[in-house]
Each structure stands twice: as structure tokens, then as C-alpha cells.
Design an enzyme around this catalytic site. Structure first.
Site, PDB file in Angstrom:
ATOM      1  N   ASP A  35     -14.514 -13.630 -32.846  1.00  0.00           N
ATOM      2  CA  ASP A  35     -15.319 -12.946 -31.834  1.00  0.00           C
ATOM      3  C   ASP A  35     -15.099 -13.583 -30.469  1.00  0.00           C
ATOM      4  O   ASP A  35     -15.482 -13.018 -29.453  1.00  0.00           O
ATOM      5  CB  ASP A  35     -16.804 -13.012 -32.215  1.00  0.00           C
ATOM      6  N   HIS A  60     -16.385 -11.014 -27.957  1.00  0.00           N
ATOM      7  CA  HIS A  60     -17.549 -11.868 -27.719  1.00  0.00           C
ATOM      8  C   HIS A  60     -18.820 -11.019 -27.686  1.00  0.00           C
ATOM      9  O   HIS A  60     -19.519 -10.959 -26.669  1.00  0.00           O
ATOM     10  CB  HIS A  60     -17.390 -12.654 -26.412  1.00  0.00           C
ATOM     11  N   ARG A 112     -17.226 -20.630 -29.883  1.00  0.00           N
ATOM     12  CA  ARG A 112     -16.519 -20.635 -28.600  1.00  0.00           C
ATOM     13  C   ARG A 112     -15.011 -20.748 -28.842  1.00  0.00           C
ATOM     14  O   ARG A 112     -14.570 -21.505 -29.713  1.00  0.00           O
ATOM     15  CB  ARG A 112     -16.970 -21.824 -27.739  1.00  0.00           C
ATOM     16  N   GLU A 172     -10.985 -16.295 -22.491  1.00  0.00           N
ATOM     17  CA  GLU A 172     -11.484 -14.909 -22.523  1.00  0.00           C
ATOM     18  C   GLU A 172     -12.204 -14.533 -21.230  1.00  0.00           C
ATOM     19  O   GLU A 172     -12.450 -13.363 -20.967  1.00  0.00           O
ATOM     20  CB  GLU A 172     -12.434 -14.720 -23.714  1.00  0.00           C
TER      21      GLU A 172
END
Ligand code: NAI
Length: 328
Positions: free
Chosen positions: A257, A294, A233, A262
Site C-alpha cells: 500500500d 497509500h 511506510r 511516493e
């Protein structure tokens, strides 16, 4: 029974929803958008709603509760986007839909390899037919110590995946796992992790206790040239501190990622917009930072599992049966 599905993707999820809706005898309302106060009315008459990582704060949960929603399932492993305390107060049960750890674990190993081999620079060069070597020399995993933070399902799979590469493995978790210990991988303190790891890969959930686990202080204690991979996260890393670390050369590279803030960006087409996340814009611009949106989870297996199990969880909830996906 009826379930309202938000963020339902036409190209990969819709067919699966129709298939499993039929199988579990569930009437579906499929909405392509994220849940908000306007489209919450689509959930009138539904006991359950099915969402992804869009924010579910108290005021939005209240609106859904007013329409009779009693169960929120998220087609994700993480559920930090849902205000659990508010849900509890409103009598709404929250559930997630964990899928197998292999998709994310594969991806984490890929980002580790891409980072230590400077793959972003290599790809940028080959794309413009620049076939020079200067500045793209990589390192070999067998010479490196890789630290895994969070030895749950994904972290343990990453450890297994990496065991064939000959690197030294160390681990940190607030709860030590017997399987990890029995495999001879030592648990270290965070301080030792910062001192020893050449590569740090994050696999812990985001909680109140570990927000900005990697901050200016932690980075200062790390090895020079440390490489950081985050498929967990965004909030685990202070983006400002990471940017400063990259700029000073203390951090040698990163594979991200996930990034802070986000929500609202990832999974939408923003190509004509001025990016509203300044840190992301800076990080993306560095030649030694690989950013993806993500999507470590995004395999055929994971999508099938989340659609199937999120709906099955709704069915079990409505029937008052034991539900393995309920967040307690
Ligand atoms: P898990 O629940 O099996 O394991 C999490 C581990 O983290 C547990 O061993 C727990 O004790 C540990 N942990 C909790 N707080 C910690 C802390 N402060 N410091 C160190 N360790 C801590 O979860 P799983 O399935 O392994 O997933 C890990 C995380 O990966 C998820 O919480 C989610 O945030 C992220 N994720 C990201 C995806 C992506 O597409 N990028 C997809 C799926 C999960």
C-alpha cells in the site's frame, strides 16, 4: 481563530471541515493544493495549518513560521514527512491525528489474503475471460506462519484479526507488548522472523533506525517464497532489493500500500505522465505484486476522525489546553 487547511479534498473532506469548523468556532481557509512556498501566504493570520502527507522540510516550515504559524497538524498517523527538528527550532508545535486501527488492519489482512491467493492474477484473468487455473493455486493461512513487525495499535489489531484463521503468529517489536505476550503470541528476534515467517506484515513507523529494514541482506535470510505486505511506510523496504527478490523467485509475492518515494505521486492523477518512480513502475508490473496508493486508512470513519481531531487539536493548542495529539 483561523486555520489554513492544505490538500483539502472537495469530495469527502470539505463538508466535514465546514461542519467541525462551525462546531469548534474556527475560521477556515481551505486550499486544495499541497503546501508550498507560493501558497504558504494563505496561512497569513492563521496560528495553525492542517496538512496531509506532503513533505514539510525546514525551508518550507521557515516560510510558514515567518507568516506566524505556530502549529502544524497532519491528518495522518505518521509524521515522518515533517522535519521535527526544524519545527522545534522554529517554535512550531507538531501534532498528528490518529484514527482507529481497524481500517488499516482490515486492509492489511485483505492484502495478506490477496497475496497468498494470487488475487491479482485471478482478477486480471477474469477481466479478460481467461478462466484457466494454471498458475493461480493459492496457499491456506492455517498452514502458514505470519510475522507481524510492529505491535502497536494497528499491528495488534492485525494479530487479533488473524487469530481466527488458524495461522501461526509471531511478532517483533523494539518494545514488547504485554497484551500480545499474554495472548500467547511469541516475540522473536528479527533473525528468527526472517527464518520462520511465510508472510511478513509491516506495522512499524519509519524511523532513522529502521530505514530499509527489509533489504538485500534480510531478504537473503528469509524463507523461499516469502510474502511481504507493507501498509506502514515505503522506506521500510529497499525497493531495489524487493525487485531483485521477486525476480529471483525468493520473494513469492507482495502487497504494497506504500512504496518509497511516493510523495507527489499518490493522490494525484498522473495517467498521462511518464511515471517518475521507476521502482514503482517495475513493482506494479509484476503479476504477484499488488500495489495500492497509500489508502489503507481510507474509510468513512478515518476521514471523519482526522478532520474532527485535527481541528480540535488546533483549538486546544490556541487555548493552551492539554492536547493529546501533540508529537513530543
Ligand atoms: P503505533 O505507534 O501504535 O505502533 C507502532 C509500533 O511500532 C510500536 O509498538 C513501536 O514500538 C513499533 N516500532 C517502532 N520502531 C520499530 C522498529 N524499528 N521495529 C519494530 N517495531 C517498531 O502506530 P500504529 O497506529 O500501529 O501505526 C503503525 C504505522 O502504520 C504508522 O507509523 C504509519 O507509518 C502506518 N500507517 C499507514 C497507513 C496507511 O494508510 N497505509 C495509515 C496509518 C498508519
Amino acid at each position: 481563530m483561523k486555520v489554513t487547511v492544505y490538500n483539502c479534498r472537495e469530495f469527502d473532506e470539505k463538508e466535514l471541515f465546514v461542519k467541525y469548523g462551525k462546531e469548534y468556532n474556527i475560521e477556515l481557509v481551505l486550499c486544495p493544493d499541497a503546501p508550498d512556498k507560493e501558497n504558504a501566504s494563505l496561512a497569513k493570520g492563521s496560528d495553525c495549518i492542517d496538512i496531509i502527507t506532503s513533505k514539510m522540510p525546514a525551508d518550507l516550515l521557515e516560510v510558514f513560521a515567518s507568516y506566524g504559524v505556530k502549529y502544524v497538524t497532519t491528518r495522518t498517523i505518521g509524521y515522518d514527512h515533517i522535519d521535527l527538528a526544524a519545527a522545534k527550532k522554529l517554535g512550531i508545535t507538531v501534532a498528528n491525528a490518529p484514527y482507529g486501527p481497524c481500517g488499516v488492519a482490515d486492509y492489511a489482512v485483505m492484502l495478506i489474503l490477496m497475496t497468498i491467493r494470487k488475487m491479482k492474477r485471478i482478477m486480471e484473468r477474469t477481466n479478460i475471460q481467461d478462466y484457466t487455473l494454471k498458475g493461480i493455486q493459492g496457499r491456506e493461512l492455517k498452514d502458514l506462519t505470519v510475522g507481524i513487525i510492529g505491535t502497536g495499535r494497528i499491528g495488534r489489531t492485525v494479530l487479533k484479526n488473524l487469530s481466527g484463521f488458524g495461522c501461526k503468529l509471531i511478532a517483533y517489536d523494539i518494545y514488547e507488548n504485554e497484551e500480545v505476550k499474554n495472548s500467547g503470541i511469541p516475540y522473536v528476534t528479527l533473525e528468527e522472523m526472517w527464518q520462520q515467517a511465510d508472510v511478513i506484515s509491516l506495522h512499524a513507523p519509519l524511523t532513522e533506525d529502521n530505514f530499509h529494514l527489509i533489504d538485500e541482506n534480510a531478504i537473503a535470510k528469509m524463507k523461499n517464497g516469502v510474502m511481504i505486505v507493507n501498509t506502514a511506510r515505503g522506506g521500510l523496504i529497499d525497493s531495489q532489493a524487493l525487485i531483485a527478490g521477486i525476480e529471483s523467485g525468493k520473494v513469492g509475492g507482495a502487497g504494497l500500500d506504500v512504496v518509497e518515494n511516493e510523495f507527489g505521486l499518490y493522490y494525484y492523477d498522473h495517467k498521462s505522465d511518464i511515471l517518475s518512480n521507476r521502482e514503482l513502475a517495475i513493482l506494479r508490473g509484476f503479476p504477484n505484486v499488488t500495489v495500492s496508493h497509500h489508502m489503507a486508512f481510507y474509510t468513512d470513519e478515518c476521514v471523519k476522525t482526522v478532520v474532527r481531531d485535527s481541528l480540535l487539536g488546533c483549538r486546544l493548542f490556541v487555548e493552551g489546553k492539554e492536547n493529546p495529539w501533540e508529537v513530543k
